[in-house]
Motif scaffolding. Structure first.
Motif, mmCIF file in Angstrom:
data_model
loop_
_atom_site.group_PDB
_atom_site.id
_atom_site.type_symbol
_atom_site.label_atom_id
_atom_site.label_comp_id
_atom_site.label_asym_id
_atom_site.label_seq_id
_atom_site.Cartn_x
_atom_site.Cartn_y
_atom_site.Cartn_z
ATOM 1 N N GLN A 193 -15.421 37.824 21.272
ATOM 2 C CA GLN A 193 -14.697 36.379 22.096
ATOM 3 C C GLN A 193 -13.247 37.422 22.738
ATOM 4 O O GLN A 193 -13.860 36.928 24.139
ATOM 5 C CB GLN A 193 -14.335 35.815 21.712
ATOM 6 N N GLY A 194 -12.782 38.057 22.263
ATOM 7 C CA GLY A 194 -11.756 38.988 22.753
ATOM 8 C C GLY A 194 -12.230 40.001 24.069
ATOM 9 O O GLY A 194 -11.910 39.614 24.681
ATOM 10 N N SER A 250 -15.106 39.361 25.288
ATOM 11 C CA SER A 250 -15.247 38.879 26.374
ATOM 12 C C SER A 250 -14.833 38.580 27.706
ATOM 13 O O SER A 250 -14.321 38.881 28.887
ATOM 14 C CB SER A 250 -16.294 37.722 25.851
ATOM 15 N N GLN A 251 -13.852 38.304 26.845
ATOM 16 C CA GLN A 251 -12.681 37.346 27.515
ATOM 17 C C GLN A 251 -11.626 38.974 29.115
ATOM 18 O O GLN A 251 -11.216 38.858 29.541
ATOM 19 C CB GLN A 251 -11.766 37.249 26.656
ATOM 20 N N ASN A 258 -13.797 41.619 29.487
ATOM 21 C CA ASN A 258 -14.679 41.553 30.294
ATOM 22 C C ASN A 258 -14.257 40.614 31.425
ATOM 23 O O ASN A 258 -14.708 40.801 32.633
ATOM 24 C CB ASN A 258 -16.033 41.552 30.346
ATOM 25 N N ALA A 259 -14.499 39.081 30.968
ATOM 26 C CA ALA A 259 -14.144 37.587 32.105
ATOM 27 C C ALA A 259 -12.899 38.294 33.017
ATOM 28 O O ALA A 259 -12.846 38.598 34.317
ATOM 29 C CB ALA A 259 -13.776 36.700 31.547
ATOM 30 N N ARG A 260 -11.599 39.001 32.422
ATOM 31 C CA ARG A 260 -10.681 39.871 33.524
ATOM 32 C C ARG A 260 -11.264 40.583 34.251
ATOM 33 O O ARG A 260 -10.299 40.177 35.380
ATOM 34 C CB ARG A 260 -9.340 40.099 32.478
ATOM 35 N N ASP A 269 -5.954 35.931 35.454
ATOM 36 C CA ASP A 269 -5.595 35.563 33.791
ATOM 37 C C ASP A 269 -6.494 34.336 33.182
ATOM 38 O O ASP A 269 -6.273 34.064 32.520
ATOM 39 C CB ASP A 269 -4.157 35.479 33.744
ATOM 40 N N GLY A 270 -7.601 34.202 35.127
ATOM 41 C CA GLY A 270 -7.971 32.466 34.416
ATOM 42 C C GLY A 270 -6.769 31.035 34.228
ATOM 43 O O GLY A 270 -7.664 30.140 33.510
#
Length: 81
Positions: A20-21, A23-24, A26-28, A68-69
């Protein structure tokens, strides 16, 4: 036997949290790259206008909340214009 099952369960949980970390992260990074691509200099100031909109500021600083979403790209774009 119970200890072994418990260790295996903890390992699985640890792996999920790590994934999950990642993935986050990568999204950032994808959001950061998107901002970079959108505000890349076109080397033709008379027809571009990007520098005028940014008013000399770094796009990554202006869009930090998007990266940062926390906020949408459009919300920040409307705010800076």
């Amino acid at each position: 036997m119970e200890q072994q099952a418990e260790r295996l369960s903890k390992l699985r949980l640890s792996r999920v949290v790590t994934e999950q970390g990642e993935s986050q992260a990568n999204a950032r990074e994808q959001r950061r790259q998107y901002v970079e691509e959108q505000w890349k200099c076109l080397n033709h100031c008379p027809s571009c206008g990007k520098c005028r909109i940014l008013r000399g500021k770094d796009p990554e600083d202006l869009y930090a909340d998007f990266i940062d979403g926390k906020r949408s790209y459009m919300d920040i774009t409307l705010e800076i214009r």
